[in-house]
Design a protein around this motif. Structure first.
Motif, PDB file in Angstrom:
ATOM      1  N   THR A  23       0.913  -1.364  -0.194  1.00 54.06           N
ATOM      2  CA  THR A  23       0.077  -0.342   0.025  1.00 54.06           C
ATOM      3  C   THR A  23       0.633   1.082   0.210  1.00 54.06           C
ATOM      4  O   THR A  23       1.969   1.563   0.227  1.00 54.06           O
ATOM      5  CB  THR A  23      -0.503  -0.069   1.162  1.00 54.06           C
ATOM      6  N   GLN A  24      -0.025   1.985  -0.555  1.00 54.24           N
ATOM      7  CA  GLN A  24       0.550   3.659  -0.326  1.00 54.24           C
ATOM      8  C   GLN A  24       1.416   3.995   1.346  1.00 54.24           C
ATOM      9  O   GLN A  24       3.065   4.295   1.315  1.00 54.24           O
ATOM     10  CB  GLN A  24       0.098   4.511  -0.465  1.00 54.24           C
ATOM     11  N   GLU A  25       0.450   3.685   2.502  1.00 52.43           N
ATOM     12  CA  GLU A  25       0.578   4.215   3.381  1.00 52.43           C
ATOM     13  C   GLU A  25       1.967   3.397   3.790  1.00 52.43           C
ATOM     14  O   GLU A  25       2.552   4.161   4.781  1.00 52.43           O
ATOM     15  CB  GLU A  25      -0.425   3.794   4.374  1.00 52.43           C
ATOM     16  N   MET A  26       2.079   2.410   3.611  1.00 52.05           N
ATOM     17  CA  MET A  26       3.273   0.937   4.761  1.00 52.05           C
ATOM     18  C   MET A  26       4.586   1.873   3.469  1.00 52.05           C
ATOM     19  O   MET A  26       5.503   1.975   4.428  1.00 52.05           O
ATOM     20  CB  MET A  26       2.841  -0.250   4.454  1.00 52.05           C
ATOM     21  N   ALA A  27       4.917   1.827   2.143  1.00 55.16           N
ATOM     22  CA  ALA A  27       5.941   2.290   1.502  1.00 55.16           C
ATOM     23  C   ALA A  27       5.980   3.491   2.606  1.00 55.16           C
ATOM     24  O   ALA A  27       7.478   3.579   1.754  1.00 55.16           O
ATOM     25  CB  ALA A  27       5.065   2.324  -0.174  1.00 55.16           C
ATOM     26  N   TYR A  28       4.971   5.048   2.267  1.00 57.64           N
ATOM     27  CA  TYR A  28       5.624   6.070   2.757  1.00 57.64           C
ATOM     28  C   TYR A  28       6.317   6.035   4.147  1.00 57.64           C
ATOM     29  O   TYR A  28       7.577   6.387   4.525  1.00 57.64           O
ATOM     30  CB  TYR A  28       4.444   7.054   2.746  1.00 57.64           C
ATOM     31  N   GLU A  29       5.572   5.136   5.235  1.00 55.48           N
ATOM     32  CA  GLU A  29       6.832   5.062   6.826  1.00 55.48           C
ATOM     33  C   GLU A  29       8.086   4.505   6.010  1.00 55.48           C
ATOM     34  O   GLU A  29       9.229   4.249   6.675  1.00 55.48           O
ATOM     35  CB  GLU A  29       5.757   4.115   7.578  1.00 55.48           C
ATOM     36  N   GLY A  30       7.756   3.243   5.301  1.00 59.72           N
ATOM     37  CA  GLY A  30       9.581   2.311   4.821  1.00 59.72           C
ATOM     38  C   GLY A  30      10.197   3.332   4.324  1.00 59.72           C
ATOM     39  O   GLY A  30      11.106   3.204   4.826  1.00 59.72           O
ATOM     40  N   MET A  31       9.472   4.202   3.225  1.00 58.14           N
ATOM     41  CA  MET A  31      10.837   5.477   2.889  1.00 58.14           C
ATOM     42  C   MET A  31      11.608   6.093   3.885  1.00 58.14           C
ATOM     43  O   MET A  31      12.542   6.224   3.926  1.00 58.14           O
ATOM     44  CB  MET A  31       9.639   5.986   1.653  1.00 58.14           C
ATOM     45  N   ARG A  32       9.928   6.273   5.035  1.00 57.13           N
ATOM     46  CA  ARG A  32      11.041   7.552   5.973  1.00 57.13           C
ATOM     47  C   ARG A  32      12.240   6.788   6.758  1.00 57.13           C
ATOM     48  O   ARG A  32      12.987   7.335   6.486  1.00 57.13           O
ATOM     49  CB  ARG A  32       9.825   8.077   6.646  1.00 57.13           C
ATOM     50  N   LEU A  67       7.171   8.480  -3.352  1.00 53.16           N
ATOM     51  CA  LEU A  67       7.570   9.749  -3.651  1.00 53.16           C
ATOM     52  C   LEU A  67       6.955  10.753  -2.563  1.00 53.16           C
ATOM     53  O   LEU A  67       7.994  11.948  -2.422  1.00 53.16           O
ATOM     54  CB  LEU A  67       6.809   9.888  -5.227  1.00 53.16           C
ATOM     55  N   ARG A  68       5.792  10.510  -2.082  1.00 49.03           N
ATOM     56  CA  ARG A  68       5.123  11.793  -0.687  1.00 49.03           C
ATOM     57  C   ARG A  68       6.615  12.335   0.123  1.00 49.03           C
ATOM     58  O   ARG A  68       7.051  12.433   0.757  1.00 49.03           O
ATOM     59  CB  ARG A  68       4.243  11.040  -0.376  1.00 49.03           C
ATOM     60  N   ALA A  69       7.289  10.217   0.658  1.00 49.32           N
ATOM     61  CA  ALA A  69       8.338  10.143   1.931  1.00 49.32           C
ATOM     62  C   ALA A  69       9.407  11.119   2.166  1.00 49.32           C
ATOM     63  O   ALA A  69       9.677  12.506   2.057  1.00 49.32           O
ATOM     64  CB  ALA A  69       8.188   9.391   2.120  1.00 49.32           C
ATOM     65  N   ALA A  70      10.131  10.885   0.311  1.00 50.03           N
ATOM     66  CA  ALA A  70      10.648  11.668  -0.370  1.00 50.03           C
ATOM     67  C   ALA A  70      11.062  13.097  -0.214  1.00 50.03           C
ATOM     68  O   ALA A  70      12.152  13.827   0.351  1.00 50.03           O
ATOM     69  CB  ALA A  70      11.144  11.600  -1.825  1.00 50.03           C
ATOM     70  N   LYS A  71      10.212  13.821  -0.538  1.00 52.23           N
ATOM     71  CA  LYS A  71       9.353  14.750  -0.833  1.00 52.23           C
ATOM     72  C   LYS A  71       9.819  15.594  -0.049  1.00 52.23           C
ATOM     73  O   LYS A  71      10.137  16.537   0.851  1.00 52.23           O
ATOM     74  CB  LYS A  71       8.027  15.230  -1.512  1.00 52.23           C
ATOM     75  N   GLU A  72       8.310  14.604   1.507  1.00 59.47           N
ATOM     76  CA  GLU A  72       8.472  15.319   2.912  1.00 59.47           C
ATOM     77  C   GLU A  72       9.342  15.857   3.489  1.00 59.47           C
ATOM     78  O   GLU A  72      10.028  16.731   4.574  1.00 59.47           O
ATOM     79  CB  GLU A  72       7.288  15.081   3.113  1.00 59.47           C
ATOM     80  N   MET A  73      10.919  15.208   2.813  1.00 61.84           N
ATOM     81  CA  MET A  73      12.240  15.118   3.967  1.00 61.84           C
ATOM     82  C   MET A  73      13.236  15.809   3.098  1.00 61.84           C
ATOM     83  O   MET A  73      14.348  15.326   3.673  1.00 61.84           O
ATOM     84  CB  MET A  73      12.358  13.366   4.131  1.00 61.84           C
ATOM     85  N   GLY A  74      12.991  16.222   2.190  1.00 61.67           N
ATOM     86  CA  GLY A  74      13.772  17.095   1.771  1.00 61.67           C
ATOM     87  C   GLY A  74      14.167  16.579   0.683  1.00 61.67           C
ATOM     88  O   GLY A  74      15.791  16.811   0.527  1.00 61.67           O
ATOM     89  N   CYS A  75      13.633  15.366   0.304  1.00 64.74           N
ATOM     90  CA  CYS A  75      15.605  14.568  -0.702  1.00 64.74           C
ATOM     91  C   CYS A  75      14.791  15.043  -2.102  1.00 64.74           C
ATOM     92  O   CYS A  75      13.939  13.821  -2.282  1.00 64.74           O
ATOM     93  CB  CYS A  75      14.953  12.586   0.003  1.00 64.74           C
ATOM     94  N   SER A 116      17.228   8.362  -6.987  1.00 60.41           N
ATOM     95  CA  SER A 116      16.020   7.386  -8.153  1.00 60.41           C
ATOM     96  C   SER A 116      15.191   6.540  -7.887  1.00 60.41           C
ATOM     97  O   SER A 116      15.884   5.431  -6.981  1.00 60.41           O
ATOM     98  CB  SER A 116      17.325   6.763  -8.817  1.00 60.41           C
ATOM     99  N   ILE A 117      13.616   6.087  -8.089  1.00 70.37           N
ATOM    100  CA  ILE A 117      12.710   5.786  -7.875  1.00 70.37           C
ATOM    101  C   ILE A 117      12.409   4.685  -8.969  1.00 70.37           C
ATOM    102  O   ILE A 117      12.780   5.189  -9.698  1.00 70.37           O
ATOM    103  CB  ILE A 117      11.834   5.854  -7.057  1.00 70.37           C
ATOM    104  N   ILE A 118      12.565   3.163  -8.238  1.00 72.60           N
ATOM    105  CA  ILE A 118      11.242   2.143 -10.185  1.00 72.60           C
ATOM    106  C   ILE A 118      10.247   1.591  -9.394  1.00 72.60           C
ATOM    107  O   ILE A 118      10.766   1.145  -8.535  1.00 72.60           O
ATOM    108  CB  ILE A 118      12.572   1.920 -11.360  1.00 72.60           C
ATOM    109  N   GLY A 119       9.499   2.074 -10.468  1.00 72.93           N
ATOM    110  CA  GLY A 119       8.180   0.985  -9.599  1.00 72.93           C
ATOM    111  C   GLY A 119       8.550   0.159 -10.681  1.00 72.93           C
ATOM    112  O   GLY A 119       9.267  -0.431 -11.054  1.00 72.93           O
ATOM    113  N   TYR A 120       6.948  -0.855 -10.011  1.00 66.96           N
ATOM    114  CA  TYR A 120       6.836  -1.807 -11.119  1.00 66.96           C
ATOM    115  C   TYR A 120       4.964  -2.007 -11.292  1.00 66.96           C
ATOM    116  O   TYR A 120       4.392  -2.119 -10.111  1.00 66.96           O
ATOM    117  CB  TYR A 120       6.878  -2.999  -9.929  1.00 66.96           C
TER     118      TYR A 120
END
Length: 297
Positions: free
Chosen positions: A226-235, A259-267, A274-278
């Motif tokens: 899910t987006q939510e868990m990926a967000y937490e994982g990326m942080r 993407l959201r986590a990276a932007k919020e943390m100034g990355c 670099s991010i690659i999805g599937y």
């Protein structure tokens, strides 16, 4: 006076036409052995009474059903929020329409996958995104339920399945990031009981080996897709002292959270990450910046 179509039976048609039930059945199913006048008279009565065949009853008698069962071992909220499921359902629906089949979708909890067939509701089932340790698949197969699983199992099985080459897809994703010069590549993977997760990890390891990069356990994060868990994982990954500069994500939906986590943390993307999805679902082309992703047929 016209009766409600749901309450009219084939016996009503036969009684009004003065013929047997078998004769009515032959007329409705366009079978041979009837004169044109008799057939037309029966079909006219069918129209006048607004008769509709009971598909379930007809299936139980003829052992031929007009429906195909779709079993999704997830909640409806999860499945309908994930565009990967809708893409698969779109393909199933197109083929079902061509074949004149209805679709019955069931979001199963603890019930067996054979239920729709045993109750005479469907000819067979497609089980979508089944866990590899799900005993309900094996149970239904032993009951001789016509079945196809998506994606199947990472080991050899006799149960028919449909899948892309997830191991090679995982390799392509990690190889692409390594080819850009990244040396710390994270894998934000899916559930450990998913064939997709098992094979993506295999492809990821293969790419690291090709580029002679070490495997770091702290760069692997398991999620539920899910987006939510990926967000937490990326942080968490960005917070590491040796944070990754590239990340391979389990699916495009999860990549939205990354993407959201990276932007919020100034990355900055792609300068610092670099991010690659599937999957290459339509949503992938709508991100800012646009998402690099592995296309799945």
């Amino acid at each position: 006076m016209k009766k409600n179509g749901l309450s009219v039976t084939i016996k009503d048609i036969a009684r009004k036409a003065g013929v047997s039930i078998g004769t009515v059945s032959r007329a409705i199913n366009n079978e041979k052995g009837l004169g044109p006048e008799t057939r037309q008279r029966i079909l006219r009565i069918v129209r006048d009474l607004d008769y509709h065949p009971n598909l379930r009853a007809r299936g139980l008698v003829a052992k031929k059903y007009d429906a195909l069962g779709i079993v999704i071992p997830q909640t409806s909220e999860f499945a309908f929020s994930n565009p990967f499921y809708s893409e698969i359902l779109k393909g199933i629906a197109i083929k079902a329409r061509e074949s004149g089949l209805y679709l019955l979708i069931s979001f199963q909890g603890e019930e067996g996958y054979a239920r729709m067939v045993q109750h005479g509701l469907a000819a067979g089932v497609i089980v979508m995104i089944n866990p590899v340790d799900d005993p309900r698949v094996q149970d239904a197969w032993k009951m001789k339920v016509p079945m196809v699983v998506i994606p199947g199992f990472p080991w050899k099985q006799q149960i028919p399945s449909v899948d892309g080459d997830s191991a090679n897809g995982g390799f392509l994703a990690a190889d692409y990031l390594a080819g850009l010069g990244h040396r710390r590549i994270a894998l934000l993977n899916g559930p450990r009981h998913s064939k997709y997760s098992i094979q993506r990890l295999s492809g990821y390891r293969k790419a690291l080996k090709k580029h002679r990069l070490p495997f770091h356990e702290e760069l692997i994060f398991e999620s539920n897709g899910t987006q939510e868990m990926a967000y937490e994982g990326m942080r968490k990954l960005i917070s590491l002292s040796g944070r990754p500069t590239g990340v391979m994500v389990f699916n495009d939906l999860s990549a939205m959270g990354v993407l959201r986590a990276a932007k919020e943390m100034g990355c900055r993307i792609p300068q610092e990450l670099s991010i690659i999805g599937y999957g290459d679902v339509p949503l992938a082309s709508m991100t800012d910046p646009s998402l690099t992703t592995i296309r799945v047929p």
